[in-house]
Scaffold this motif. Structure first.
Motif, PDB file in Angstrom:
ATOM      1  N   THR A   1     -17.537 -29.091 -25.612  1.00  0.00           N
ATOM      2  CA  THR A   1     -18.711 -28.992 -25.043  1.00  0.00           C
ATOM      3  C   THR A   1     -18.909 -27.906 -24.322  1.00  0.00           C
ATOM      4  N   SER A   2     -19.931 -26.769 -24.884  1.00  0.00           N
ATOM      5  CA  SER A   2     -20.124 -25.781 -23.937  1.00  0.00           C
ATOM      6  C   SER A   2     -21.646 -25.992 -23.462  1.00  0.00           C
ATOM      7  N   ILE A   3     -21.883 -25.697 -22.274  1.00  0.00           N
ATOM      8  CA  ILE A   3     -23.476 -25.508 -21.596  1.00  0.00           C
ATOM      9  C   ILE A   3     -23.532 -24.070 -21.128  1.00  0.00           C
ATOM     10  N   ALA A   4     -24.894 -23.679 -21.599  1.00  0.00           N
ATOM     11  CA  ALA A   4     -25.237 -22.495 -21.075  1.00  0.00           C
ATOM     12  C   ALA A   4     -26.882 -22.384 -20.599  1.00  0.00           C
ATOM     13  N   ARG A   5     -27.069 -21.349 -19.657  1.00  0.00           N
ATOM     14  CA  ARG A   5     -28.603 -21.469 -19.420  1.00  0.00           C
ATOM     15  C   ARG A   5     -29.119 -20.181 -20.059  1.00  0.00           C
ATOM     16  N   ILE A   6     -30.244 -20.260 -20.804  1.00  0.00           N
ATOM     17  CA  ILE A   6     -30.797 -19.043 -21.529  1.00  0.00           C
ATOM     18  C   ILE A   6     -32.179 -18.994 -20.813  1.00  0.00           C
ATOM     19  N   VAL A   7     -32.761 -17.622 -21.023  1.00  0.00           N
ATOM     20  CA  VAL A   7     -33.969 -17.358 -20.604  1.00  0.00           C
ATOM     21  C   VAL A   7     -34.776 -16.869 -21.917  1.00  0.00           C
ATOM     22  N   LYS A   8     -36.163 -17.459 -21.941  1.00  0.00           N
ATOM     23  CA  LYS A   8     -36.938 -17.031 -23.033  1.00  0.00           C
ATOM     24  C   LYS A   8     -37.992 -16.109 -22.252  1.00  0.00           C
ATOM     25  N   GLN A   9     -38.224 -14.814 -22.929  1.00  0.00           N
ATOM     26  CA  GLN A   9     -39.036 -13.928 -22.355  1.00  0.00           C
ATOM     27  C   GLN A   9     -40.410 -14.052 -22.875  1.00  0.00           C
TER      28      GLN A   9
ATOM     29  N   LYS B   1     -41.886 -21.533 -25.086  1.00  0.00           N
ATOM     30  CA  LYS B   1     -42.519 -20.895 -23.967  1.00  0.00           C
ATOM     31  C   LYS B   1     -41.799 -20.054 -23.059  1.00  0.00           C
ATOM     32  N   PRO B   2     -42.105 -19.111 -22.451  1.00  0.00           N
ATOM     33  CA  PRO B   2     -41.233 -18.267 -21.703  1.00  0.00           C
ATOM     34  C   PRO B   2     -40.614 -19.270 -20.548  1.00  0.00           C
ATOM     35  N   GLY B   3     -39.294 -19.148 -20.270  1.00  0.00           N
ATOM     36  CA  GLY B   3     -38.741 -19.948 -19.134  1.00  0.00           C
ATOM     37  C   GLY B   3     -37.309 -20.003 -19.316  1.00  0.00           C
ATOM     38  N   ILE B   4     -36.655 -20.928 -18.541  1.00  0.00           N
ATOM     39  CA  ILE B   4     -35.410 -21.143 -18.691  1.00  0.00           C
ATOM     40  C   ILE B   4     -35.089 -22.341 -19.166  1.00  0.00           C
ATOM     41  N   TYR B   5     -34.027 -22.266 -20.029  1.00  0.00           N
ATOM     42  CA  TYR B   5     -33.627 -23.438 -21.099  1.00  0.00           C
ATOM     43  C   TYR B   5     -32.090 -23.593 -20.999  1.00  0.00           C
ATOM     44  N   ILE B   6     -31.780 -25.008 -21.338  1.00  0.00           N
ATOM     45  CA  ILE B   6     -30.353 -25.228 -21.212  1.00  0.00           C
ATOM     46  C   ILE B   6     -29.740 -25.473 -22.801  1.00  0.00           C
ATOM     47  N   VAL B   7     -28.713 -24.950 -23.051  1.00  0.00           N
ATOM     48  CA  VAL B   7     -28.208 -25.030 -24.444  1.00  0.00           C
ATOM     49  C   VAL B   7     -26.931 -25.693 -24.300  1.00  0.00           C
ATOM     50  N   LYS B   8     -26.949 -26.865 -25.128  1.00  0.00           N
ATOM     51  CA  LYS B   8     -25.487 -27.508 -25.167  1.00  0.00           C
ATOM     52  C   LYS B   8     -24.941 -27.727 -26.423  1.00  0.00           C
ATOM     53  N   ILE B   9     -23.870 -27.040 -26.707  1.00  0.00           N
ATOM     54  CA  ILE B   9     -23.351 -27.044 -28.067  1.00  0.00           C
ATOM     55  C   ILE B   9     -21.896 -27.965 -27.962  1.00  0.00           C
TER      56      ILE B   9
ATOM     57  N   ASN C   1     -29.493 -12.885 -24.494  1.00  0.00           N
ATOM     58  CA  ASN C   1     -30.061 -13.641 -23.104  1.00  0.00           C
ATOM     59  C   ASN C   1     -30.292 -12.673 -22.038  1.00  0.00           C
ATOM     60  N   PRO C   2     -31.476 -12.611 -21.892  1.00  0.00           N
ATOM     61  CA  PRO C   2     -32.813 -13.394 -22.324  1.00  0.00           C
ATOM     62  C   PRO C   2     -33.128 -12.832 -23.821  1.00  0.00           C
ATOM     63  N   PHE C   3     -33.701 -13.817 -24.395  1.00  0.00           N
ATOM     64  CA  PHE C   3     -34.203 -13.445 -25.690  1.00  0.00           C
ATOM     65  C   PHE C   3     -35.688 -13.689 -25.875  1.00  0.00           C
ATOM     66  N   LYS C   4     -36.344 -13.363 -26.969  1.00  0.00           N
ATOM     67  CA  LYS C   4     -37.752 -13.169 -27.437  1.00  0.00           C
ATOM     68  C   LYS C   4     -38.087 -14.195 -28.449  1.00  0.00           C
ATOM     69  N   ASP C   5     -37.348 -13.836 -29.491  1.00  0.00           N
ATOM     70  CA  ASP C   5     -37.627 -14.798 -30.858  1.00  0.00           C
ATOM     71  C   ASP C   5     -36.579 -15.774 -31.182  1.00  0.00           C
ATOM     72  N   ALA C   6     -35.289 -15.441 -31.068  1.00  0.00           N
ATOM     73  CA  ALA C   6     -34.260 -16.276 -31.610  1.00  0.00           C
ATOM     74  C   ALA C   6     -32.872 -15.868 -30.778  1.00  0.00           C
ATOM     75  N   ILE C   7     -32.047 -16.849 -30.700  1.00  0.00           N
ATOM     76  CA  ILE C   7     -30.653 -16.582 -30.218  1.00  0.00           C
ATOM     77  C   ILE C   7     -29.632 -16.846 -31.274  1.00  0.00           C
ATOM     78  N   ASN C   8     -28.396 -15.978 -31.163  1.00  0.00           N
ATOM     79  CA  ASN C   8     -27.370 -16.488 -32.115  1.00  0.00           C
ATOM     80  C   ASN C   8     -26.533 -17.300 -31.372  1.00  0.00           C
ATOM     81  N   ILE C   9     -25.719 -18.112 -32.016  1.00  0.00           N
ATOM     82  CA  ILE C   9     -24.668 -18.780 -31.369  1.00  0.00           C
ATOM     83  C   ILE C   9     -23.326 -18.689 -32.355  1.00  0.00           C
ATOM     84  N   GLU C  10     -22.467 -18.360 -31.921  1.00  0.00           N
ATOM     85  CA  GLU C  10     -20.986 -18.385 -32.503  1.00  0.00           C
ATOM     86  C   GLU C  10     -20.132 -19.292 -31.755  1.00  0.00           C
TER      87      GLU C  10
END
Length: 82
Positions: A74-82, A60-68, A14-23
């Motif tokens: 529940t976990s919530i995180a902000r991620i950035v797509k480059q 698209k490049p920008g800010i996204y919210i991930v809810k797991i 984070n930030p990411f280009k093509d994919a994110i990994n979640i554990e």
């Protein structure tokens, strides 16, 4: 990452280009919902593994919210797509 319990969730890179990994801490069914900054769902899937990869090259490049949600937590995180 904001957690409502003591569960451990990792999201990287984070930030990411093509994919994110979640554990997640336990190998239970996990629901992943990614929304854009205005709340529109751009990705939604259910996994049954401790580690999984979300391909985000369609985003698209920008800010996204991930809810797991996993094992009732529940976990919530902000991620950035480059």
């Amino acid at each position: 990452i904001e957690n409502n319990a003591n569960s451990k969730t990792l999201i990287y890179p984070n930030p990411f280009k093509d994919a994110i990994n979640i554990e997640v801490e336990t190998a239970t069914v996990s629901s992943v919902v990614i929304t854009d900054i205005i709340g529109k769902i751009v990705y939604q899937k259910v996994f049954n593994e401790k580690q999984f990869r979300v391909i985000g090259n369609h985003l698209k490049p920008g800010i996204y919210i991930v809810k797991i949600t996993s094992n009732g937590n529940t976990s919530i995180a902000r991620i950035v797509k480059q």
